[in-house]
Design an enzyme around this catalytic site. Structure first.
Site, PDB file in Angstrom:
ATOM      1  N   CYS A 108     -33.166  11.084  -1.971  1.00 34.36           N
ATOM      2  CA  CYS A 108     -31.976  11.199  -1.132  1.00 34.36           C
ATOM      3  C   CYS A 108     -32.023  12.486  -0.303  1.00 34.36           C
ATOM      4  O   CYS A 108     -32.941  12.661   0.479  1.00 34.36           O
ATOM      5  CB  CYS A 108     -30.712  11.076  -1.974  1.00 34.36           C
ATOM      6  N   HIS A 126     -31.780   5.711  -3.482  1.00 36.84           N
ATOM      7  CA  HIS A 126     -31.727   6.197  -4.863  1.00 36.84           C
ATOM      8  C   HIS A 126     -32.447   5.211  -5.782  1.00 36.84           C
ATOM      9  O   HIS A 126     -31.869   4.181  -6.153  1.00 36.84           O
ATOM     10  CB  HIS A 126     -30.277   6.324  -5.332  1.00 36.84           C
ATOM     11  N   GLU A 165     -32.903   5.469  -8.906  1.00 35.25           N
ATOM     12  CA  GLU A 165     -32.189   5.400 -10.189  1.00 35.25           C
ATOM     13  C   GLU A 165     -30.958   4.514 -10.122  1.00 35.25           C
ATOM     14  O   GLU A 165     -30.395   4.166 -11.166  1.00 35.25           O
ATOM     15  CB  GLU A 165     -31.813   6.808 -10.665  1.00 35.25           C
TER      16      GLU A 165
END
Length: 217
Positions: free
Chosen positions: A82, A197, A199
């Site tokens: 990011c 992202h 995750e």
């Protein structure tokens, strides 16, 4: 045992990144670290970031971790996430009042610019909103070890108003459409970075982290 340091300079989705890495590499030593010596000693380094680029760079410089991170970027696998991706470039148009730009780390040649979508309509007739927030497809514009096992055009999760514009086209390895076609993944030598992202991106994102753990650039 592989040691992975997640750089803690006060800005970033640290625990979610750590949880994702621990999920795909349960035998690894995953550390959220604000210690320069731990970052230098780690086998792999993740540079996260969220929020505004000026705030991230100010916090990063105040952390005293710049030299350790720059050293890691020269010597070991590094993943930017990011705003952590944006920080790798030379400058960002996201700046504080009275300043022309925010200087980045200069590890990747290029700059970071804002979406210019005012008044633009999406194919469904609704207006584009900035920031882009939600799922979007990623086209793998170049092959890379971190794309292994990730189908092209997989969906990843984005939250951002600015995007990277690398100076060298061959360093753009992933692209996304949001009113404009833009670079969302960058790679050069031992560095890989994403605007999205991983995750927060389900199995495709976990595969990115899994590949990072085993990557031998």
């Amino acid at each position: 045992m592989t040691t992975i340091a997640i750089v803690d300079y006060g800005m970033g989705n640290l625990r979610s990144v750590a949880q994702a890495l621990s999920t795909v590499a349960p035998d690894a030593d995953v550390r959220i670290s604000a210690q320069a010596d731990e970052i230098r000693a780690a086998d792999r380094v993740v540079l996260p970031g969220q929020g505004a680029m000026p705030d991230c760079m100010a916090a990063f410089d105040q952390s005293g971790l710049r030299e350790a991170v720059l050293e890691a970027a020269r010597t070991k696998p590094m993943l930017g996430v990011c705003v952590g991706e944006q920080m790798l470039l030379e400058r960002s148009a996201e700046a504080r009042a009275g300043e022309a730009f925010t200087a980045g780390l200069g590890l990747i040649s290029g700059d970071v610019i804002r979406f210019d979508l005012d008044g633009r309509l999406q194919p469904d007739g609704s207006r584009y909103k900035v920031p882009q927030m939600g799922w979007n497809r990623v086209h793998q514009s170049r092959t890379h070890a971190l794309w292994a096992g990730v189908p092209d055009q997989s969906y990843f999760y984005f939250v951002h108003s600015y995007y990277a514009r690398p100076a060298h086209p061959d360093e753009s390895v992933g692209e996304t459409e949001y009113g404009v076609r833009f670079t969302c993944a960058i790679a050069r030598d031992n560095i890989f970075a994403t605007q999205f992202h991983p995750e927060k991106s389900a199995q495709a994102g976990l595969q990115i982290y899994r590949n990072f753990v085993h990557w031998k650039p």
